[in-house]
Design an enzyme around this catalytic site. Structure first.
Site, PDB file in Angstrom:
ATOM      1  N   ASP A  12       0.841  -1.067  -0.006  1.00 19.37           N
ATOM      2  CA  ASP A  12      -0.091   0.006   0.181  1.00 19.37           C
ATOM      3  C   ASP A  12       0.888   1.496  -0.118  1.00 19.37           C
ATOM      4  O   ASP A  12       1.698   1.449   0.816  1.00 19.37           O
ATOM      5  CB  ASP A  12      -0.973  -0.192   1.362  1.00 19.37           C
ATOM      6  CG  ASP A  12      -1.970   1.014   1.397  1.00 19.37           C
ATOM      7  OD1 ASP A  12      -1.880   1.917   0.329  1.00 19.37           O
ATOM      8  OD2 ASP A  12      -2.593   1.118   2.291  1.00 19.37           O
ATOM      9  N   ASP A 107      -3.816   2.240  -5.085  1.00 18.25           N
ATOM     10  CA  ASP A 107      -2.518   2.007  -4.517  1.00 18.25           C
ATOM     11  C   ASP A 107      -2.270   1.119  -3.840  1.00 18.25           C
ATOM     12  O   ASP A 107      -1.233   1.065  -2.915  1.00 18.25           O
ATOM     13  CB  ASP A 107      -2.447   3.398  -3.798  1.00 18.25           C
ATOM     14  CG  ASP A 107      -2.908   3.549  -2.311  1.00 18.25           C
ATOM     15  OD1 ASP A 107      -3.912   2.838  -2.227  1.00 18.25           O
ATOM     16  OD2 ASP A 107      -2.194   3.888  -1.455  1.00 18.25           O
ATOM     17  N   GLU A 108      -3.218   0.071  -3.689  1.00 19.42           N
ATOM     18  CA  GLU A 108      -2.777  -1.169  -3.031  1.00 19.42           C
ATOM     19  C   GLU A 108      -3.073  -2.547  -3.571  1.00 19.42           C
ATOM     20  O   GLU A 108      -4.221  -2.594  -4.485  1.00 19.42           O
ATOM     21  CB  GLU A 108      -3.411  -0.798  -1.591  1.00 19.42           C
ATOM     22  CG  GLU A 108      -5.010  -1.197  -1.505  1.00 19.42           C
ATOM     23  CD  GLU A 108      -5.594  -0.590  -0.159  1.00 19.42           C
ATOM     24  OE1 GLU A 108      -5.459  -1.900   0.959  1.00 19.42           O
ATOM     25  OE2 GLU A 108      -6.336   0.173  -0.038  1.00 19.42           O
TER      26      GLU A 108
HETATM   27  P1  TTP Z   1      -5.287   4.988   1.199  1.00 16.93           P
HETATM   28  O1  TTP Z   1      -4.292   4.000   0.869  1.00 16.93           O
HETATM   29  O2  TTP Z   1      -6.164   4.456   2.145  1.00 16.93           O
HETATM   30  O3  TTP Z   1      -4.310   6.199   1.973  1.00 16.93           O
HETATM   31  P2  TTP Z   1      -3.155   7.032   1.631  1.00 16.93           P
HETATM   32  O4  TTP Z   1      -2.256   6.174   0.445  1.00 16.93           O
HETATM   33  O5  TTP Z   1      -3.211   8.363   1.165  1.00 16.93           O
HETATM   34  O6  TTP Z   1      -2.298   6.913   3.029  1.00 16.93           O
HETATM   35  P3  TTP Z   1      -1.532   5.768   3.816  1.00 16.93           P
HETATM   36  O7  TTP Z   1      -1.972   4.471   2.885  1.00 16.93           O
HETATM   37  O8  TTP Z   1      -0.339   6.242   3.887  1.00 16.93           O
HETATM   38  O9  TTP Z   1      -2.475   5.856   5.067  1.00 16.93           O
HETATM   39  O10 TTP Z   1      -5.955   5.694  -0.060  1.00 16.93           O
HETATM   40  C1  TTP Z   1      -5.294   5.677  -1.140  1.00 16.93           C
HETATM   41  C2  TTP Z   1      -5.694   7.062  -2.009  1.00 16.93           C
HETATM   42  O11 TTP Z   1      -7.078   7.036  -2.214  1.00 16.93           O
HETATM   43  C3  TTP Z   1      -5.432   8.129  -1.202  1.00 16.93           C
HETATM   44  O12 TTP Z   1      -3.960   8.656  -1.463  1.00 16.93           O
HETATM   45  C4  TTP Z   1      -6.533   9.158  -1.768  1.00 16.93           C
HETATM   46  C5  TTP Z   1      -7.722   8.296  -1.869  1.00 16.93           C
HETATM   47  N1  TTP Z   1      -8.851   8.188  -0.645  1.00 16.93           N
HETATM   48  C6  TTP Z   1      -9.914   9.132  -1.081  1.00 16.93           C
HETATM   49  O13 TTP Z   1     -10.043   9.837  -1.920  1.00 16.93           O
HETATM   50  N2  TTP Z   1     -10.734   9.257   0.208  1.00 16.93           N
HETATM   51  C7  TTP Z   1     -10.667   8.464   1.086  1.00 16.93           C
HETATM   52  O14 TTP Z   1     -11.436   8.527   2.112  1.00 16.93           O
HETATM   53  C8  TTP Z   1      -9.591   7.394   1.362  1.00 16.93           C
HETATM   54  C9  TTP Z   1      -9.466   6.515   2.352  1.00 16.93           C
HETATM   55  C10 TTP Z   1      -8.448   7.476   0.098  1.00 16.93           C
HETATM   56 MG    MG Z   2      -2.099   4.118   0.619  1.00 19.16          MG
END
Ligand code: TTP
Ligand code: MG
Length: 369
Positions: A12, A107-108
């Site tokens: 992720d 992203d994951e």
């Molecule tokens: P995540 O992987 O949940 O978050 P992140 O990569 O920003 O942070 P981390 O993994 O380090 O905790 O989500 C990936 C992307 O999806 C995030 O960059 C933006 C988008 N997203 C939204 O638009 N709204 C949301 O509520 C979430 C959780 C994510």
């Molecule tokens: Mg992320």
């Protein structure tokens, strides 16, 4: 590896949208960056850089609140095309290691690397290698989790963010899960957490002690799954291809409601989440469906289709209100609401349809049928 033991990775990226913005704009590095809607226009935070998270800013928070918490934050609009291109790069890196890649969002992804390694240590080395490749090709950091099942791999990748690499071997799973707070269990939302807290349940150990039967009585099928997770049992395979047929969000309400304006507020929130997912995937859909489950558990849906499709929450809302008024009579209480967009099409197809159906929105020179 032991014949029955799998090696599963969950990878992720860290603060995905925000990290890409900091990569592409060096002047924003080391600064609090928030990607999402503007604070002046009732926008919400998509994500925040780790510098901004220190102030308590997080995804899905109203941008106005984020600005109050972190007045120096730099607000930026999302650039989905760039994020999608990076997503393709990382998915390609994953697919070079194994065909068993299951993306969960841009992203994951889960990777089943059982056939690529002989020991869990090798799986850890492979995760390290993948992180380095991601850094080499995108200048972005990722966090990785390594374990024998999906559930634990996902929890592991979250354990030491950003740029983390965490392994939970089978022999340590039991102790790890016993100490784990219930809200960290996969699929335990706010409603379930509150219900469990009321019963004095705080950790995985408490869940296990409750026993399967009791959890099933309280939460049905979900309770059974929760019990298996608390015992470290998760046999779900990594499923590589899932052809997407629809994009939807639904919510089981904390209490049954009858009030129509309250339902509309919830629908607005769901529509915004569907809008975000459609934007991430770069698609739109021609059919919009409203799902309602009554307090009696009876399920009803109503749908509406249009050629120019649905992509934005503001396009969905008037239709959802109409569909809702066809169903709700003020007498029966609602337990669940859902919004789904299906008959998915690419934005290009959609743009063409929009130009045909809604030429008034376009300047004459742009109308190309
Ligand atoms: P995540 O992987 O949940 O978050 P992140 O990569 O920003 O942070 P981390 O993994 O380090 O905790 O989500 C990936 C992307 O999806 C995030 O960059 C933006 C988008 N997203 C939204 O638009 N709204 C949301 O509520 C979430 C959780 C994510
Ligand atoms: Mg992320």
């Amino acid at each position: 590896m032991d014949e029955r033991t799998r090696a599963i990775l969950h990878i992720d990226l860290d603060a995905f949208y925000a990290s890409i913005e900091q990569r592409d704009h060096p002047e924003y590095r080391g600064k609090p960056v928030i990607v999402g809607g503007s604070p002046d226009r009732r926008g919400v935070v998509a994500t925040a850089s780790y510098e901004a998270r220190k102030f308590g800013v997080h995804s899905a928070m109203p941008s106005r609140t984020a600005q109050r918490l972190c007045p120096d934050a730099i607000f930026l609009p999302a650039r989905f095309e760039v994020y999608r291109a990076v997503s393709q790069q990382i998915m390609t890196i994953f697919r070079q290691q194994t065909a068993l890649v299951e993306p969960l969002s841009l992203d994951e992804a889960y990777l089943d690397v059982t056939d690529a390694v002989r020991t869990l240590e090798e799986a850890v080395r492979l995760a390290q290698e993948i992180k380095q490749q991601i850094w080499g090709q995108t200048q972005l950091t990722a966090s990785a989790g390594v374990s024998y099942c999906k559930f634990l791999a996902k929890i592991a990748s979250d354990a030491h963010k950003p740029d983390g690499l965490t392994v939970i071997p089978q022999e340590e799973a039991s102790a790890f899960l016993e100490a784990l707070p219930i809200e960290k269990f996969f699929g335990v939302g706010k409603v379930t957490t509150a219900k469990l807290r009321e019963l004095g349940i705080q950790t995985g150990a408490d869940l296990k002690h409750m026993g399967e039967e009791r959890l099933r009585d309280l939460f049905g099928k979900h309770g059974g799954q929760l019990y298996r997770y608390a015992c470290g049992v998760d046999d779900r395979p990594v499923e590589p291809v899932r052809e997407r047929k629809s994009v939807g969000k639904e919510v089981t309400l904390e209490r049954d409601i009858r009030d129509r304006s309250e339902m509309e507020r919830i629908l607005e929130n769901l529509a915004l989440q569907v809008e975000r997912r459609l934007a991430e995937l770069g698609i739109a859909g021609k059919t919009l469906r409203l799902k309602v489950r009554w307090s009696t558990f009876e399920l009803v849906t109503r749908a509406s289709s249009r050629e120019q499709g649905f992509q934005l929450a503001q396009e969905m809302l008037p239709i959802l209100r109409t569909l809702l008024s066809e169903l709700v009579d003020g007498k029966r209480a609602v337990r669940l609401l859902g919004v789904t967009v299906s008959s998915l099409v690419s934005p290009n197809e959609m743009r063409r349809a929009r130009q045909i159906v809604m030429p008034s929105l376009w300047h004459d020179e742009h109308v190309q049928v």
